[in-house]
Design a protein around this motif. Sequence first.
Motif, PDB file in Angstrom:
ATOM      1  N   HIS A 287       0.865  -1.173   0.000  1.00 49.39           N
ATOM      2  CA  HIS A 287       0.000   0.000   0.000  1.00 49.39           C
ATOM      3  C   HIS A 287       0.902   1.224   0.000  1.00 49.39           C
ATOM      4  CE1 HIS A 287      -3.472   2.487   0.586  1.00 49.39           C
ATOM      5  NE2 HIS A 287      -2.925   3.038   1.657  1.00 49.39           N
ATOM      6  N   ALA A 288       0.824   2.001  -1.054  1.00 46.88           N
ATOM      7  CA  ALA A 288       1.744   3.134  -1.253  1.00 46.88           C
ATOM      8  C   ALA A 288       3.174   2.595  -1.234  1.00 46.88           C
ATOM      9  CB  ALA A 288       1.501   4.213  -0.213  1.00 46.88           C
ATOM     10  N   GLU A 289       4.011   3.091  -0.368  1.00 43.99           N
ATOM     11  CA  GLU A 289       5.405   2.633  -0.299  1.00 43.99           C
ATOM     12  C   GLU A 289       5.640   1.642   0.833  1.00 43.99           C
ATOM     13  OE1 GLU A 289       7.835   3.310  -2.554  1.00 43.99           O
ATOM     14  OE2 GLU A 289       6.179   4.192  -3.662  1.00 43.99           O
ATOM     15  N   GLN A 290       4.572   1.160   1.452  1.00 40.19           N
ATOM     16  CA  GLN A 290       4.709   0.246   2.578  1.00 40.19           C
ATOM     17  C   GLN A 290       4.318  -1.172   2.189  1.00 40.19           C
ATOM     18  OE1 GLN A 290       2.229   1.975   5.622  1.00 40.19           O
ATOM     19  NE2 GLN A 290       3.991   3.005   6.533  1.00 40.19           N
ATOM     20  N   ILE A 291       4.985  -2.142   2.832  1.00 41.85           N
ATOM     21  CA  ILE A 291       4.627  -3.548   2.724  1.00 41.85           C
ATOM     22  C   ILE A 291       4.016  -3.947   4.056  1.00 41.85           C
ATOM     23  CG2 ILE A 291       5.478  -5.902   2.393  1.00 41.85           C
ATOM     24  CD1 ILE A 291       5.768  -4.182  -0.109  1.00 41.85           C
ATOM     25  N   MET A 292       2.831  -4.551   4.003  1.00 42.78           N
ATOM     26  CA  MET A 292       2.141  -4.990   5.211  1.00 42.78           C
ATOM     27  C   MET A 292       2.014  -6.504   5.175  1.00 42.78           C
ATOM     28  SD  MET A 292      -0.772  -2.052   5.188  1.00 42.78           S
ATOM     29  CE  MET A 292      -1.090  -2.325   3.445  1.00 42.78           C
ATOM     30  N   MET A 293       2.270  -7.147   6.335  1.00 40.58           N
ATOM     31  CA  MET A 293       2.201  -8.604   6.421  1.00 40.58           C
ATOM     32  C   MET A 293       1.394  -9.000   7.645  1.00 40.58           C
ATOM     33  SD  MET A 293       6.208  -9.376   5.728  1.00 40.58           S
ATOM     34  CE  MET A 293       6.707  -7.991   6.742  1.00 40.58           C
ATOM     35  N   ARG A 294       0.654 -10.118   7.520  1.00 41.63           N
ATOM     36  CA  ARG A 294      -0.048 -10.684   8.663  1.00 41.63           C
ATOM     37  C   ARG A 294      -0.222 -12.175   8.452  1.00 41.63           C
ATOM     38  NH1 ARG A 294      -6.245  -8.478   8.134  1.00 41.63           N
ATOM     39  NH2 ARG A 294      -6.725  -9.482   6.154  1.00 41.63           N
ATOM     40  N   GLU A 295      -0.391 -12.889   9.564  1.00 38.48           N
ATOM     41  CA  GLU A 295      -0.616 -14.331   9.520  1.00 38.48           C
ATOM     42  C   GLU A 295      -2.100 -14.615   9.624  1.00 38.48           C
ATOM     43  OE1 GLU A 295       2.114 -16.929  11.735  1.00 38.48           O
ATOM     44  OE2 GLU A 295       2.899 -15.055  12.549  1.00 38.48           O
ATOM     45  N   SER A 296      -2.533 -15.691   9.012  1.00 40.15           N
ATOM     46  CA  SER A 296      -3.951 -16.029   9.012  1.00 40.15           C
ATOM     47  C   SER A 296      -4.459 -16.363  10.410  1.00 40.15           C
ATOM     48  CB  SER A 296      -4.217 -17.205   8.072  1.00 40.15           C
ATOM     49  OG  SER A 296      -3.491 -18.355   8.491  1.00 40.15           O
ATOM     50  N   ASP A 297      -3.590 -16.888  11.285  1.00 39.57           N
ATOM     51  CA  ASP A 297      -4.053 -17.252  12.622  1.00 39.57           C
ATOM     52  C   ASP A 297      -4.106 -16.057  13.585  1.00 39.57           C
ATOM     53  OD1 ASP A 297      -1.294 -17.063  12.733  1.00 39.57           O
ATOM     54  OD2 ASP A 297      -1.046 -18.753  14.092  1.00 39.57           O
ATOM     55  N   ASP A 298      -3.579 -14.900  13.183  1.00 35.20           N
ATOM     56  CA  ASP A 298      -3.662 -13.680  13.984  1.00 35.20           C
ATOM     57  C   ASP A 298      -3.783 -12.474  13.057  1.00 35.20           C
ATOM     58  OD1 ASP A 298      -3.658 -11.843  16.029  1.00 35.20           O
ATOM     59  OD2 ASP A 298      -1.558 -12.135  16.573  1.00 35.20           O
ATOM     60  N   PRO A 299      -4.903 -12.348  12.344  1.00 31.25           N
ATOM     61  CA  PRO A 299      -5.034 -11.299  11.330  1.00 31.25           C
ATOM     62  C   PRO A 299      -5.054  -9.872  11.881  1.00 31.25           C
ATOM     63  CG  PRO A 299      -7.113 -12.438  11.609  1.00 31.25           C
ATOM     64  CD  PRO A 299      -6.094 -13.187  12.418  1.00 31.25           C
ATOM     65  N   GLY A 300      -5.231  -9.717  13.178  1.00 30.36           N
ATOM     66  CA  GLY A 300      -5.234  -8.389  13.766  1.00 30.36           C
ATOM     67  C   GLY A 300      -3.842  -7.811  13.966  1.00 30.36           C
ATOM     68  N   ALA A 301      -2.827  -8.667  13.958  1.00 29.58           N
ATOM     69  CA  ALA A 301      -1.444  -8.229  14.137  1.00 29.58           C
ATOM     70  C   ALA A 301      -0.809  -8.019  12.762  1.00 29.58           C
ATOM     71  CB  ALA A 301      -0.661  -9.263  14.928  1.00 29.58           C
ATOM     72  N   VAL A 302      -0.575  -6.780  12.410  1.00 35.33           N
ATOM     73  CA  VAL A 302      -0.012  -6.441  11.099  1.00 35.33           C
ATOM     74  C   VAL A 302       1.384  -5.872  11.286  1.00 35.33           C
ATOM     75  CG1 VAL A 302      -0.297  -5.022   9.032  1.00 35.33           C
ATOM     76  CG2 VAL A 302      -2.311  -5.981  10.172  1.00 35.33           C
ATOM     77  N   THR A 303       2.338  -6.406  10.547  1.00 34.84           N
ATOM     78  CA  THR A 303       3.705  -5.898  10.543  1.00 34.84           C
ATOM     79  C   THR A 303       3.887  -5.053   9.294  1.00 34.84           C
ATOM     80  OG1 THR A 303       4.500  -7.857  11.706  1.00 34.84           O
ATOM     81  CG2 THR A 303       6.132  -6.563  10.525  1.00 34.84           C
ATOM     82  N   THR A 304       4.447  -3.872   9.447  1.00 29.63           N
ATOM     83  CA  THR A 304       4.659  -2.956   8.330  1.00 29.63           C
ATOM     84  C   THR A 304       6.146  -2.688   8.166  1.00 29.63           C
ATOM     85  OG1 THR A 304       2.553  -1.907   8.832  1.00 29.63           O
ATOM     86  CG2 THR A 304       4.027  -0.698   7.394  1.00 29.63           C
ATOM     87  N   THR A 305       6.605  -2.684   6.925  1.00 32.43           N
ATOM     88  CA  THR A 305       8.005  -2.407   6.631  1.00 32.43           C
ATOM     89  C   THR A 305       8.110  -1.666   5.302  1.00 32.43           C
ATOM     90  OG1 THR A 305      10.222  -3.381   6.588  1.00 32.43           O
ATOM     91  CG2 THR A 305       8.474  -4.597   5.442  1.00 32.43           C
ATOM     92  N   SER A 306       9.300  -1.245   4.979  1.00 33.55           N
ATOM     93  CA  SER A 306       9.507  -0.567   3.688  1.00 33.55           C
ATOM     94  C   SER A 306       9.716  -1.600   2.589  1.00 33.55           C
ATOM     95  CB  SER A 306      10.729   0.345   3.761  1.00 33.55           C
ATOM     96  OG  SER A 306      11.921  -0.426   3.862  1.00 33.55           O
ATOM     97  N   ARG A 307       9.535  -1.168   1.386  1.00 32.86           N
ATOM     98  CA  ARG A 307       9.758  -2.063   0.236  1.00 32.86           C
ATOM     99  C   ARG A 307      11.223  -2.512   0.180  1.00 32.86           C
ATOM    100  NH1 ARG A 307       6.875  -2.486  -4.993  1.00 32.86           N
ATOM    101  NH2 ARG A 307       8.293  -3.551  -6.381  1.00 32.86           N
ATOM    102  N   ALA A 308      12.158  -1.606   0.480  1.00 30.29           N
ATOM    103  CA  ALA A 308      13.587  -1.946   0.449  1.00 30.29           C
ATOM    104  C   ALA A 308      13.937  -3.004   1.491  1.00 30.29           C
ATOM    105  CB  ALA A 308      14.430  -0.691   0.666  1.00 30.29           C
ATOM    106  N   LYS A 309      13.400  -2.875   2.694  1.00 32.69           N
ATOM    107  CA  LYS A 309      13.674  -3.863   3.737  1.00 32.69           C
ATOM    108  C   LYS A 309      13.035  -5.208   3.409  1.00 32.69           C
ATOM    109  CE  LYS A 309      14.393  -0.628   7.498  1.00 32.69           C
ATOM    110  NZ  LYS A 309      13.920  -0.144   8.797  1.00 32.69           N
ATOM    111  N   PHE A 310      11.851  -5.182   2.842  1.00 30.96           N
ATOM    112  CA  PHE A 310      11.194  -6.433   2.462  1.00 30.96           C
ATOM    113  C   PHE A 310      11.972  -7.127   1.352  1.00 30.96           C
ATOM    114  CE2 PHE A 310       7.866  -8.955   0.284  1.00 30.96           C
ATOM    115  CZ  PHE A 310       7.508  -9.765   1.349  1.00 30.96           C
TER     116      PHE A 310
END
Length: 60
Positions: free
Chosen positions: A20-43
């Motif tokens: 989304h925009a310049e961010q990468i967001m990740m989450r696991e199916s067993d805990d969809p409320g916990a979202v980790t956000t990072t930059s595209r370069a770090k990902f």
Amino acid sequence: MAEVVHFRGGGEQYVEVAQHAEQIMMRESDDPGAVTTTSRAKFTAFIKGVKASEFDHFTQ
């Protein structure tokens, strides 16, 4: 709008990755409320490390 990709490891659980925009967001199916956000370069650096087997020792 974010593009969403699911990565499955053979079971019912999966990791969901979205850009989304310049961010990468990740989450696991067993805990969809916990979202980790990072930059595209770090990902990108993380994916390169996975492909180079830099994290294999965590699975042993």
